[in-house]
Design a protein around this motif. Sequence first.
Motif, PDB file in Angstrom:
ATOM      1  N   GLY A   1      10.578  17.153   4.557  1.00 33.11           N
ATOM      2  CA  GLY A   1      10.913  16.065   5.469  1.00 33.11           C
ATOM      3  C   GLY A   1      10.569  14.677   4.960  1.00 33.11           C
ATOM      4  N   HIS A   2      10.287  14.560   3.662  1.00 30.52           N
ATOM      5  CA  HIS A   2       9.858  13.243   3.176  1.00 30.52           C
ATOM      6  C   HIS A   2      10.950  12.193   3.301  1.00 30.52           C
ATOM      7  CE1 HIS A   2      11.981  14.350  -0.599  1.00 30.52           C
ATOM      8  NE2 HIS A   2      12.012  13.049  -0.839  1.00 30.52           N
ATOM      9  N   GLU A   3      12.220  12.630   3.317  1.00 30.43           N
ATOM     10  CA  GLU A   3      13.299  11.652   3.433  1.00 30.43           C
ATOM     11  C   GLU A   3      13.327  11.011   4.819  1.00 30.43           C
ATOM     12  OE1 GLU A   3      15.174  15.747   4.184  1.00 30.43           O
ATOM     13  OE2 GLU A   3      13.513  14.851   3.070  1.00 30.43           O
ATOM     14  N   ASN A   4      13.041  11.798   5.855  1.00 28.23           N
ATOM     15  CA  ASN A   4      13.029  11.239   7.214  1.00 28.23           C
ATOM     16  C   ASN A   4      11.798  10.367   7.445  1.00 28.23           C
ATOM     17  OD1 ASN A   4      15.431  12.633   7.970  1.00 28.23           O
ATOM     18  ND2 ASN A   4      14.243  14.491   8.260  1.00 28.23           N
ATOM     19  N   VAL A   5      10.654  10.870   7.015  1.00 34.01           N
ATOM     20  CA  VAL A   5       9.426  10.081   7.128  1.00 34.01           C
ATOM     21  C   VAL A   5       9.548   8.813   6.292  1.00 34.01           C
ATOM     22  CG1 VAL A   5       6.949  10.058   6.620  1.00 34.01           C
ATOM     23  CG2 VAL A   5       8.009  12.110   7.588  1.00 34.01           C
ATOM     24  N   GLY A   6      10.103   8.964   5.101  1.00 38.68           N
ATOM     25  CA  GLY A   6      10.247   7.821   4.209  1.00 38.68           C
ATOM     26  C   GLY A   6      11.150   6.736   4.759  1.00 38.68           C
ATOM     27  N   ALA A   7      12.206   7.137   5.465  1.00 37.76           N
ATOM     28  CA  ALA A   7      13.113   6.143   6.047  1.00 37.76           C
ATOM     29  C   ALA A   7      12.379   5.269   7.055  1.00 37.76           C
ATOM     30  CB  ALA A   7      14.299   6.839   6.707  1.00 37.76           C
ATOM     31  N   GLU A   8      11.512   5.885   7.853  1.00 43.32           N
ATOM     32  CA  GLU A   8      10.747   5.108   8.828  1.00 43.32           C
ATOM     33  C   GLU A   8       9.712   4.217   8.147  1.00 43.32           C
ATOM     34  OE1 GLU A   8      11.475   4.821  12.057  1.00 43.32           O
ATOM     35  OE2 GLU A   8      13.209   5.988  11.387  1.00 43.32           O
ATOM     36  N   ILE A   9       9.061   4.741   7.112  1.00 41.51           N
ATOM     37  CA  ILE A   9       8.092   3.924   6.370  1.00 41.51           C
ATOM     38  C   ILE A   9       8.796   2.736   5.724  1.00 41.51           C
ATOM     39  CG2 ILE A   9       6.526   3.880   4.390  1.00 41.51           C
ATOM     40  CD1 ILE A   9       5.858   6.801   4.990  1.00 41.51           C
ATOM     41  N   ALA A  10       9.945   3.003   5.110  1.00 43.86           N
ATOM     42  CA  ALA A  10      10.697   1.937   4.444  1.00 43.86           C
ATOM     43  C   ALA A  10      11.127   0.874   5.445  1.00 43.86           C
ATOM     44  CB  ALA A  10      11.916   2.528   3.738  1.00 43.86           C
ATOM     45  N   ARG A  11      11.606   1.327   6.596  1.00 47.68           N
ATOM     46  CA  ARG A  11      12.046   0.372   7.616  1.00 47.68           C
ATOM     47  C   ARG A  11      10.877  -0.507   8.074  1.00 47.68           C
ATOM     48  NH1 ARG A  11      14.637   3.708  10.466  1.00 47.68           N
ATOM     49  NH2 ARG A  11      16.795   3.145   9.985  1.00 47.68           N
ATOM     50  N   GLY A  12       9.740   0.115   8.336  1.00 50.25           N
ATOM     51  CA  GLY A  12       8.579  -0.653   8.782  1.00 50.25           C
ATOM     52  C   GLY A  12       8.074  -1.612   7.724  1.00 50.25           C
ATOM     53  N   MET A  13       8.072  -1.163   6.485  1.00 51.28           N
ATOM     54  CA  MET A  13       7.593  -2.003   5.393  1.00 51.28           C
ATOM     55  C   MET A  13       8.496  -3.216   5.188  1.00 51.28           C
ATOM     56  SD  MET A  13       7.170  -0.814   1.439  1.00 51.28           S
ATOM     57  CE  MET A  13       7.321  -2.014   0.116  1.00 51.28           C
ATOM     58  N   LEU A  14       9.796  -2.997   5.187  1.00 52.61           N
ATOM     59  CA  LEU A  14      10.736  -4.095   4.964  1.00 52.61           C
ATOM     60  C   LEU A  14      10.768  -5.056   6.148  1.00 52.61           C
ATOM     61  CD1 LEU A  14      13.607  -2.070   3.252  1.00 52.61           C
ATOM     62  CD2 LEU A  14      11.989  -3.636   2.156  1.00 52.61           C
TER      63      LEU A  14
ATOM     64  N   PRO B   1       0.811  -1.229   0.000  1.00 49.67           N
ATOM     65  CA  PRO B   1       0.000   0.000   0.000  1.00 49.67           C
ATOM     66  C   PRO B   1       0.839   1.272   0.000  1.00 49.67           C
ATOM     67  CG  PRO B   1      -0.053  -1.074   2.151  1.00 49.67           C
ATOM     68  CD  PRO B   1       0.584  -2.042   1.207  1.00 49.67           C
ATOM     69  N   GLU B   2       2.038   1.204   0.565  1.00 56.42           N
ATOM     70  CA  GLU B   2       2.903   2.383   0.600  1.00 56.42           C
ATOM     71  C   GLU B   2       3.288   2.816  -0.818  1.00 56.42           C
ATOM     72  OE1 GLU B   2       3.845  -0.228   4.232  1.00 56.42           O
ATOM     73  OE2 GLU B   2       3.525  -0.503   2.070  1.00 56.42           O
ATOM     74  N   ILE B   3       3.533   1.840  -1.684  1.00 55.01           N
ATOM     75  CA  ILE B   3       3.885   2.160  -3.068  1.00 55.01           C
ATOM     76  C   ILE B   3       2.637   2.541  -3.862  1.00 55.01           C
ATOM     77  CG2 ILE B   3       4.829   1.213  -5.215  1.00 55.01           C
ATOM     78  CD1 ILE B   3       6.742  -0.433  -3.496  1.00 55.01           C
ATOM     79  N   ALA B   4       1.530   1.892  -3.572  1.00 57.96           N
ATOM     80  CA  ALA B   4       0.279   2.229  -4.255  1.00 57.96           C
ATOM     81  C   ALA B   4      -0.086   3.694  -4.037  1.00 57.96           C
ATOM     82  CB  ALA B   4      -0.839   1.319  -3.758  1.00 57.96           C
ATOM     83  N   ALA B   5       0.277   4.233  -2.877  1.00 63.34           N
ATOM     84  CA  ALA B   5      -0.049   5.630  -2.569  1.00 63.34           C
ATOM     85  C   ALA B   5       0.693   6.610  -3.465  1.00 63.34           C
ATOM     86  CB  ALA B   5       0.269   5.921  -1.104  1.00 63.34           C
ATOM     87  N   THR B   6       1.761   6.166  -4.126  1.00 60.60           N
ATOM     88  CA  THR B   6       2.533   7.076  -4.984  1.00 60.60           C
ATOM     89  C   THR B   6       1.889   7.281  -6.357  1.00 60.60           C
ATOM     90  OG1 THR B   6       3.926   5.327  -5.965  1.00 60.60           O
ATOM     91  CG2 THR B   6       4.657   6.278  -3.868  1.00 60.60           C
ATOM     92  N   VAL B   7       0.928   6.434  -6.709  1.00 57.98           N
ATOM     93  CA  VAL B   7       0.330   6.499  -8.050  1.00 57.98           C
ATOM     94  C   VAL B   7      -0.340   7.844  -8.294  1.00 57.98           C
ATOM     95  CG1 VAL B   7      -1.410   5.503  -9.585  1.00 57.98           C
ATOM     96  CG2 VAL B   7       0.033   3.996  -8.178  1.00 57.98           C
ATOM     97  N   GLU B   8      -1.060   8.338  -7.298  1.00 56.23           N
ATOM     98  CA  GLU B   8      -1.789   9.604  -7.440  1.00 56.23           C
ATOM     99  C   GLU B   8      -1.036  10.785  -6.830  1.00 56.23           C
ATOM    100  OE1 GLU B   8      -4.499   9.802  -9.189  1.00 56.23           O
ATOM    101  OE2 GLU B   8      -4.602   7.627  -9.514  1.00 56.23           O
ATOM    102  N   CYS B   9       0.212  10.584  -6.463  1.00 54.72           N
ATOM    103  CA  CYS B   9       0.982  11.650  -5.813  1.00 54.72           C
ATOM    104  C   CYS B   9       1.707  12.478  -6.870  1.00 54.72           C
ATOM    105  CB  CYS B   9       1.979  11.049  -4.819  1.00 54.72           C
ATOM    106  SG  CYS B   9       2.844  12.277  -3.821  1.00 54.72           S
ATOM    107  N   GLU B  10       1.161  13.640  -7.180  1.00 53.16           N
ATOM    108  CA  GLU B  10       1.744  14.501  -8.209  1.00 53.16           C
ATOM    109  C   GLU B  10       2.951  15.269  -7.673  1.00 53.16           C
ATOM    110  OE1 GLU B  10       0.970  14.516 -11.396  1.00 53.16           O
ATOM    111  OE2 GLU B  10      -0.459  12.912 -10.934  1.00 53.16           O
ATOM    112  N   GLN B  11       3.806  15.706  -8.596  1.00 56.00           N
ATOM    113  CA  GLN B  11       4.998  16.476  -8.255  1.00 56.00           C
ATOM    114  C   GLN B  11       5.064  17.725  -9.138  1.00 56.00           C
ATOM    115  OE1 GLN B  11       8.421  13.489  -7.147  1.00 56.00           O
ATOM    116  NE2 GLN B  11       7.566  12.813  -9.089  1.00 56.00           N
TER     117      GLN B  11
END
Length: 240
Positions: free
Chosen positions: A73-86, A6-16
């Motif tokens: 801060g997406h890099e810090n939040v992302g590190a925690e999400i990545a750690r939890g997911m893996l 689901p963490e990756i699925a959330a990127t589908v609609e995330c515009e930049q």
Amino acid sequence: LPQILPEIAATVECEQSPEFHPEGSVFNHLIRILEHLPAEASPSLIWAALLHDIGKPVTASRDPHTRQIHFYGHENVGAEIARGMLERLRFPRKLIEEVAVCVQSHMQFKDVLRMRKSTLRRMLLRPTFALELELHRLDCLGSHGRLDHYEFLVEQAAQLERQPAIRPPLLSGKDLLALGMKPGPAVGRLLAEVREKQLQDELKTRPQARAWARRHLQREGATPGRELSSSKSGRQKKKT
């Protein structure tokens, strides 16, 4: 995908913002990166590439005036999400930590041309630097395509390889204790100062480092068996 990752699925609609990411959404960015992955890519690199921007969906905001999209801060939040997911997927601890470091540090690469020499060298000396550097290359290829920072870092890393003496710290705690310091936090602080000067090329040999440390201790009023902080507090008490 939403059920399994689901963490990756959330990127589908995330515009930049298109000025920084002409490829569009975060998901499009990830797909472009995966297309550039070398055939011999390690599992750590594959997952770092897939998860480096995983924190963007939950940190996305839009400037009400410029309409520019930010991911503070997406890099810090992302590190925690990545750690939890893996961890949820039961990956080895070494891979989890390597990926988390890559995710957390990947935004540092935009600043390399402005870094102090010591800061840059600390980056180059990280155990995960080769992995981080390859992620940066892929990150660029998956977006704007500019590799100037990557090429700069490749050259800096090559220069550092020709300076093997810079890798080990010039002094250890034992060296400072031999100069008369008392064990304690002040030892670590002084070692950090010596290391900073070493990485700045201000101290290049052990004798230079010992001489500098000795002068520093004398200036601070440290005497054998006394810690720096103790000597300072003693002087302050006398003044009062």
